[in-house]
Design an enzyme around this catalytic site. Sequence first.
Site, PDB file in Angstrom:
ATOM      1  N   ASP A 176       3.272  -3.239  10.057  1.00 23.38           N
ATOM      2  CA  ASP A 176       2.459  -4.039   9.142  1.00 23.38           C
ATOM      3  C   ASP A 176       1.048  -3.446   9.111  1.00 23.38           C
ATOM      4  OD1 ASP A 176       2.214  -6.966   7.776  1.00 23.38           O
ATOM      5  OD2 ASP A 176       0.387  -6.475   8.887  1.00 23.38           O
ATOM      6  N   ASN A 184      -7.342  -4.732  -0.692  1.00 19.80           N
ATOM      7  CA  ASN A 184      -7.159  -5.148  -2.088  1.00 19.80           C
ATOM      8  C   ASN A 184      -8.376  -5.891  -2.625  1.00 19.80           C
ATOM      9  OD1 ASN A 184      -4.610  -4.099  -2.756  1.00 19.80           O
ATOM     10  ND2 ASN A 184      -3.546  -5.800  -1.782  1.00 19.80           N
ATOM     11  N   HIS A 189      -6.624  -3.350  -6.354  1.00 20.47           N
ATOM     12  CA  HIS A 189      -5.194  -3.150  -6.121  1.00 20.47           C
ATOM     13  C   HIS A 189      -4.757  -1.704  -6.326  1.00 20.47           C
ATOM     14  CE1 HIS A 189      -3.967  -7.320  -5.451  1.00 20.47           C
ATOM     15  NE2 HIS A 189      -4.922  -7.653  -6.317  1.00 20.47           N
ATOM     16  N   ASP A 193      -2.475   0.130  -3.711  1.00 21.61           N
ATOM     17  CA  ASP A 193      -1.218   0.824  -3.980  1.00 21.61           C
ATOM     18  C   ASP A 193      -1.251   2.248  -3.415  1.00 21.61           C
ATOM     19  OD1 ASP A 193      -0.277  -1.398  -5.264  1.00 21.61           O
ATOM     20  OD2 ASP A 193      -0.564  -0.595  -7.303  1.00 21.61           O
ATOM     21  N   GLU A 219       2.877  -5.294   2.538  1.00 21.45           N
ATOM     22  CA  GLU A 219       2.397  -4.171   3.342  1.00 21.45           C
ATOM     23  C   GLU A 219       3.255  -3.949   4.581  1.00 21.45           C
ATOM     24  OE1 GLU A 219      -0.098  -7.767   4.716  1.00 21.45           O
ATOM     25  OE2 GLU A 219       1.050  -7.098   2.974  1.00 21.45           O
TER      26      GLU A 219
END
Length: 252
Positions: A176, A184, A189, A193, A219
Site C-alpha cells: 500500500d 492526489n 490525479h 496516476d 493504491e
Amino acid sequence: MNILVVDDDPAMHRLISVNLARAGHAVREAADGQAGWEEWQRAPAQLVITDWMMPGLEGPELVRKIRAASTADYTYLILLTARGSKQDIVTGLEAGADDYLTKPFDAPELRARVAMGERILTLEARLKAAMKQQAELATHDSLTGLFNRRALYELAEVELRRAPREGRPVSLIMLDIDHFKAVNDRRGHLIGDQTLRFVADILNQNRRPYGLIGRWGGEEFLLVLPGAGLDKAGGAAERLRSTIAASSFLAG
C-alpha cells in the site's frame, strides 16, 4: 505476403512465381507435395498454392495435412487443378482448400485470387488482435498494465489450492502506498496516476520470474509468490519497499 507454390511442373512454377513476385509477394517453391509439406512445416507460409495431381502426396492430401496441423496462424490454401467439374471442386474444398484455380488460368485471375486470400488473412489478423486486446482488457488493469483484481483473485486462488497438494509454501505480499491521498490532493490525479504506474513498473521489474503481481485496488498492490516461505517473502517485501522508497520520482 509469404507464399508457397507447390507444383511438379517447372513451367507452371515459373509462371506462378514470376506473376506473384511482380505483385510484390515473397515466393517459395516446392517441387512436389511431400517437399511442400516439409517446407511448410519448416516455415509455415501465409498462403499456399498447390497443384492437385502430383506424384506421391497429391494436393488434396497436402491440404488435409496443413489443416490438421496445429499452428497459431491461419494458412490460406488455393488448390490448382485441371479438373473443372463441380464434384471435383467440391472435393477440393471439402479437403480444406479455401479457393481453387482451374487450369489454364491467366495472370489477372491468379493475382485476384491471391488478393482475395490476402484480404481474408488481413481480416483474420485484425480479429485475432481485437480478441487479444479484449482478453487483455478483461484481465489487466488499464492504468498500470498489471493483473486486475478479478484476475489476480482467481490466480491467487489457484496457487493457494495447489500449494497444499504439492507440499510447498505460497506467500502473499500486500503493498500500500503511504499518504497517496495527499499526493492526489496536493499534486492532482494526473501525478497520482503517474505515481501508480511508476510503482507498478518497479514491482514488475523486481518480481520473481514465476511470481504474480496485480493492482488490488486504489493504491494497493498484491504479489503472489508460489514456492516462497515467510522468510523469502519477507525479504522480497523489504527489498521492494526500500527500492520504492529510494526512487527519485517519489522522493521529489
